[in-house]
Design a protein around this motif. Structure first.
Motif, PDB file in Angstrom:
ATOM      1  N   THR A 342     -34.283 -14.834 -10.761  1.00  0.00           N
ATOM      2  CA  THR A 342     -34.313 -14.277  -9.442  1.00  0.00           C
ATOM      3  C   THR A 342     -34.902 -12.853  -9.290  1.00  0.00           C
ATOM      4  N   GLU A 343     -34.870 -12.201 -10.389  1.00  0.00           N
ATOM      5  CA  GLU A 343     -35.373 -10.732 -10.508  1.00  0.00           C
ATOM      6  C   GLU A 343     -37.000 -10.999 -10.478  1.00  0.00           C
ATOM      7  N   ARG A 346     -38.189 -11.777  -6.982  1.00  0.00           N
ATOM      8  CA  ARG A 346     -37.854 -10.688  -6.019  1.00  0.00           C
ATOM      9  C   ARG A 346     -39.135  -9.591  -6.271  1.00  0.00           C
ATOM     10  N   SER A 347     -39.430  -9.574  -7.620  1.00  0.00           N
ATOM     11  CA  SER A 347     -40.682  -8.554  -8.053  1.00  0.00           C
ATOM     12  C   SER A 347     -42.041  -9.251  -7.450  1.00  0.00           C
ATOM     13  N   SER A 351     -37.834 -13.337  -1.420  1.00  0.00           N
ATOM     14  CA  SER A 351     -36.383 -13.050  -1.276  1.00  0.00           C
ATOM     15  C   SER A 351     -35.516 -14.423  -1.757  1.00  0.00           C
ATOM     16  N   CYS A 352     -34.837 -13.977  -2.637  1.00  0.00           N
ATOM     17  CA  CYS A 352     -33.883 -14.941  -3.337  1.00  0.00           C
ATOM     18  C   CYS A 352     -32.560 -14.503  -3.705  1.00  0.00           C
ATOM     19  N   GLU A 353     -31.710 -15.281  -4.053  1.00  0.00           N
ATOM     20  CA  GLU A 353     -30.339 -15.059  -4.611  1.00  0.00           C
ATOM     21  C   GLU A 353     -29.886 -16.119  -5.550  1.00  0.00           C
TER      22      GLU A 353
END
Ligand code: ATP
Ligand code: MG
Length: 408
Positions: A342-343, A346-347, A351-353
């Motif tokens: 996820t990280e 995002r980097s 967009s995600c969870e």
């Protein structure tokens, strides 16, 4: 215990409405930047005197609608509009030394103690423009274009531009005298507000919303004065040049000789943009020229023109705009892998969870289909083989790729 509710005339802008607000704000930045305008943010409260002098103490805004309070023996007011604050900042920061035009735009909350109704709140938001340093009608044309192109960028087309010229203080004096002399015989029949306006600011009589007053102003001898051309030759040339640009650019407008606008500081061009899809509060944009305001507030003599739009009224026209979904939702029972992936995504700007509570796989998939465009499935098999399964949640298509080859 009794719950505390939101104050009358104020509203929460909830997460579900945020995509719409982001859209309005992003378009403002995009469109106004194209015209060379820069954003400015001024404080929410200012010295009360700024509005008394800047908006005008014969206006409803200053007389009835201000949120004023005292702190350390200073009278402060929550801004009812942002032109006065922007002008204060323009003067204080010596912006007249910058090469003209100085084009500034703003967005933010304004506060007016009004009777709340559809399209009318006590805390509302405006987005607006102020252009300083140009007296020629080219600036008036650009300001109107900025308003129209912003509204078009939002997808709003069913609009009417109403325009008028209030002339300069010289020609207006003559008009005021004529207007007062035809209205005087009816003075005792006017509403209390109009009786006061008659003395303090007769132009504002035309702005009255009371039916009985409107009927009086519709009388032929009064209409003759209103509809007559009172503006002087110079003001008339200025106005006609502006209308020429509007014709050249194919911008439709209606001349409305009753349009005087609520604020005291306007001269020459005033305009309003109305939506044909709103009820009685149908004005989405109001603007005009205010050549004497900078000087009146203690600055160098600097002509200026601007507009303000009510964002809640724009929002109500744009309703139905979809809430943005997340790009991806990671479905995995391996939280260590999931948090890392996820990280990483995002980097890369995606967009995600992932599921912070590590629920069952099926539950995670259900959640993914509600909140995201893609489910990224990271099961034990995938982890063992360095792969990932991408499921398109709109089409249900699914493919497994090497994790390095993941692209969305
Ligand atoms: P109105 O005649 O509707 O009261 P105004 O002349 O007071 O408008 P301006 O001060 O020119 O309005 O403000 C520009 C725009 O801000 C208006 O056209 C409207 O869209 C919006 N606006 C003004 N007052 C409010 C309010 N109380 N609630 C929501 N929007 C508002
Ligand atoms: Mg108003």
């Amino acid at each position: 215990m009794a719950i505390i509710k939101v104050q009358k005339g104020t509203k929460d802008i909830l997460p579900t409405e945020m995509p719409l607000w982001h859209f309005m704000e992003e378009k403002a930045l995009e469109i106004f930047t194209k015209y060379g305008a820069k954003e400015i943010r001024t404080p929410i409260f200012e010295a009360t005197e700024l509005f008394a002098r800047g908006v005008g103490d014969t206006t409803d805004i200053v007389n009835k609608e201000m949120y004023t309070f005292e702190k350390s023996e200073r009278s402060l007011t929550l801004r009812p509009e942002n032109t006065a604050g922007v002008v204060r900042s323009f003067i204080e920061n010596g912006m007249h030394r910058l090469s003209a035009p100085v084009k500034l735009w703003y967005k933010g909350p304004m506060f007016r103690y009004e009777r709340p109704q559809a399209g009318r709140q006590r805390q509302f938001h405006q987005v607006g423009i102020e252009v300083f340093g140009i007296k020629q009608p080219t600036a008036d044309a650009e300001v109107i274009l900025m308003a129209i192109n912003y509204l078009k960028a939002l997808g709003l087309n069913d609009l009417t531009v109403e325009i008028n010229s209030l002339g300069c203080p010289n020609c207006r004096e003559n008009f005021k005298t004529q207007l007062k002399s035809v209205i005087k015989p009816y003075l005792s029949e006017l509403c209390p507000d109009c009786q006061e306006r008659f003395e303090k600011n007769p132009l504002r009589l035309l702005d009255c919303k009371v039916t009985e007053c409107k009927e009086i102003y519709a009388k032929p001898e009064i209409q003759k004065v209103i509809q007559g051309d009172f503006i002087c030759e110079e003001c008339s040339e200025h106005f006609n040049e502006l209308l020429g640009y509007m014709d050249e650019l194919g911008i439709k407008y209606e001349r409305n000789k009753l349009l005087v606008r609520g604020l005291d500081y306007y001269n020459r061009t005033v305009f309003e943009i109305k939506s044909n899809n709103l009820g009685s509060q149908n004005a989405v944009c109001g603007g005009g020229r205010y050549d004497s305001l900078v000087k009146n507030l203690g600055g160098e003599n600097t002509p200026a023109i601007g507009f303000a739009m009510g964002m809640e009224r724009l929002a109500s026209l744009l309703e139905g705009k979809q809430e943005e979904k997340l790009t991806a939702y990671i479905v995995s029972n391996n939280t260590r892998e999931a948090i890392k992936l996820t990280e990483e995504l995002r980097s890369k700007g995606i967009s995600c969870e992932f599921d912070l509570t590590n629920k069952k796989f099926v539950k995670q998939l259900e959640k993914a289909s509600k909140v995201a465009k893609y489910a990224l499935i990271l099961g034990e098999d995938e982890i063992a083989s360095g792969k990932i399964t991408i499921k398109n949640l709109e089409t249900s298509e699914q493919k497994t790729v090497k994790i390095e080859e993941l692209s969305l």
